[in-house]
Design a protein around this motif. Sequence first.
Motif, short mmCIF file in Angstrom:
data_model
loop_
_atom_site.label_atom_id
_atom_site.label_comp_id
_atom_site.label_asym_id
_atom_site.label_seq_id
_atom_site.Cartn_x
_atom_site.Cartn_y
_atom_site.Cartn_z
N SER B 131 -12.07 -3.79 2.57
CA SER B 131 -12.01 -2.93 1.39
C SER B 131 -12.87 -3.40 0.22
O SER B 131 -13.10 -2.65 -0.72
CB SER B 131 -10.55 -2.79 0.93
N LEU B 133 -16.22 -3.67 -1.49
CA LEU B 133 -17.35 -2.76 -1.24
C LEU B 133 -18.43 -3.40 -0.37
O LEU B 133 -18.88 -2.82 0.62
CB LEU B 133 -17.94 -2.26 -2.56
N ARG B 185 -15.26 4.57 -3.24
CA ARG B 185 -13.93 4.57 -3.89
C ARG B 185 -13.04 5.65 -3.26
O ARG B 185 -11.89 5.39 -2.88
CB ARG B 185 -14.09 4.80 -5.39
N LEU B 188 -12.32 4.78 0.48
CA LEU B 188 -11.39 3.66 0.69
C LEU B 188 -10.00 3.97 0.14
O LEU B 188 -9.01 3.44 0.63
CB LEU B 188 -11.96 2.38 0.09
N ARG B 189 -9.93 4.84 -0.87
CA ARG B 189 -8.61 5.19 -1.39
C ARG B 189 -7.78 5.82 -0.28
O ARG B 189 -6.59 5.52 -0.13
CB ARG B 189 -8.73 6.13 -2.59
N GLN B 190 -8.39 6.66 0.52
CA GLN B 190 -7.67 7.25 1.65
C GLN B 190 -7.20 6.17 2.62
O GLN B 190 -6.11 6.26 3.18
CB GLN B 190 -8.56 8.28 2.37
N PHE B 192 -6.48 3.01 1.82
CA PHE B 192 -5.35 2.30 1.18
C PHE B 192 -4.05 3.09 1.35
O PHE B 192 -2.99 2.52 1.59
CB PHE B 192 -5.61 2.13 -0.32
N LEU B 193 -4.16 4.41 1.20
CA LEU B 193 -2.96 5.24 1.20
C LEU B 193 -2.42 5.48 2.60
O LEU B 193 -1.30 5.95 2.76
CB LEU B 193 -3.25 6.58 0.51
N ASN B 220 -9.34 -4.38 -5.13
CA ASN B 220 -9.07 -3.93 -3.76
C ASN B 220 -7.89 -4.66 -3.13
O ASN B 220 -7.09 -4.06 -2.43
CB ASN B 220 -10.32 -4.06 -2.88
#
Lengths: 197, 464
Positions: B131, B133, B185, B188-190, B192-193, B220
């Motif tokens: 995660s 970058l 962003r 990667l947010r997807q 994380f979730l 991150n």
Amino acid sequence: MSSKEEILSRIRQTVGTGYAMPEIILPAGAVEYGDKTAQFAAVSESVGGRAVVAGKGADLNEMIRSLYPAAKTIASNIPEITLATFNPDKTGTPYELDGTELAVVRGEIGVAENGAVWIAQNVKEKALYFIAEYLVILLDAEKIVHNMHEAYRQIRLNDYGFGLFISGPSKTADIEQALVTGAHGAKGVTVILTSAV
Amino acid sequence: MSEEHAKNAARFLANKEQEQWHNETLWQVRGKRDRLAMAIPEWETLREWASGIKMHTLSHLDRYLEQFAANAEANGVKVHWAKDGEEHNEIVYGILKERGVKKLVKSKSMLTEECHLNPFLISKGIDVVESDLGERILQLMDEPPSHIVMPAIHLKREEIGALFEEKLHTEKGNSDPAYLTHAARLHLRQEFLTADASMTGANFGVAATGDVVVCTNEGNADMGTSFAPLHIVSMGMEKLVPDYQSLGVFIRLLARSATGQPVTAYTSHYRKPRKGCEMHLVIVDNGRSRTMEMGDHRRTLKCIRCGACMNTCPVYRRSGGYAYTYFIPGPIGINLGMLRSAKTYAGNLSACSLCCSCNNVCPVKIDLADRIYAWRQSLDRLGKADRIKKGMSKGLKFLFSHPALYRLSLRLAPLLRYMPRFLMYNRLNGWGKGREMPEFANESFTEMWKKGKVKTHTNQRSHE
């Protein structure tokens, strides 16, 4: 023998000379700031953040509104922050916090040397500090210390068992060393320095 | 000494423009570090303390590890111990398997690179998502990091733009860093979730409290640990500090040394699992206790992985991370590679001019260049000494111990000027590669001295 015992017994055979722990007392001439608030604000700016002083009797809600006029979903569990559109502590899971545009939280200690603010977790889900697009931290200007040594003498974790220093917005320079804010966490951070007087 | 590093560096040097950019950019980071360090009058005291605290902790490591583990367990953290990388990987996989984890989101950890965790987990069918970058870019490229703090420093924005176009469907031809970062962003947010578990390394472990401290700029590690119900920390056993007062010293030094920032954007203290969630801590030896037995090389264990030694190293800046055969490059990587396997990684020892700049920027005062020098002394014993140089050394030894022959050869040396180039510049003369040999003077110093041609300044000196 368990791996733990094996590792520890190997270490015991090798520790050798015991080195004394240095005494951590800052020497004369160590950096100190005449105006900690001004220093804190200057460093905050240099790391891509912002610190503003709330004058005596200033209306915090008005201030926040003027700083973030477009924010629609505003999370805060601080009773005085009436412009909050929801209380993040009333949500069920951290996933529900996705989509928060602005979070308003309280900080405990500010550090003049690096613009960091200490927060011992004070919302139900720590996700709020990172998932909100923008973050406002309310900090008592009297709680700014010179350096990390002082800060670490004061910080305590509570029952949540999580705490952190935040200094400015989330950032990265992983593409050609070009600095970009808003890597994963808040795209912008404003510390509002309040005064009890 | 092997020429492995030089051969690999030649590939990097083939692109002159890129080499120059790499060199200058890292030198700028060094410059930022200097400006911040010099703004703190007590900087050298901090370095002394940091070194002292680490030596103290290492020399009482059994005690501090026990204290740390006991505190972590009291905080509700499950503590595991791994003798080596293999055991570490099995422990991590065991935890994931038991909970049916399909997707693991990771923040940067050099230790998991060291243990080759990712390929192992991927072979077991786990979706592993880096995660950070830079790490994510390299994972999408299927390449290793070339720097421990700036993993993608060897890449140009256009290469990343093309990669994201293919993998993340970004706009064609758009390689603006802000645009690409924000595309990552969202992507990667997807992740994380939707991750089932998160994993972080540890910058520090605090023995007195059991806290695991992780420093990031991106946030991150925090995003990962804030959602998934399971957090696994992988920590090398040398990461311990006794208490908060000692931690403060390192936090002041780390980001200033690494990137020239006053502190990272996030300095997170993980003490307990989130409510209703799990936190596991894997304490890893993997050769560290062996290093502790190796006399002065033990000092290498003080390293806090800031990368300052890379940014300042003239050889690293001009050869890039991939020129080194160990996964950590630069002065610290040369040392860590030798400690991992001297026979395998001896080829990196030549990547040092002994300028000692690394010694002077290292926040924990590891004598990196001296360690490299010491390793070079053991090359012959390892069977890794260069045959040609060895032969030359023998010849020179003979020459130096026979004064008459030495004087004769000096008198004849100027004749080398008249030697055909192919006899001077060839495979046998490593010093003639890429540079001109010095011209020998017509007369040696000894001859000049004897003839009274050397003017002495005794009178002048008495006035100084």
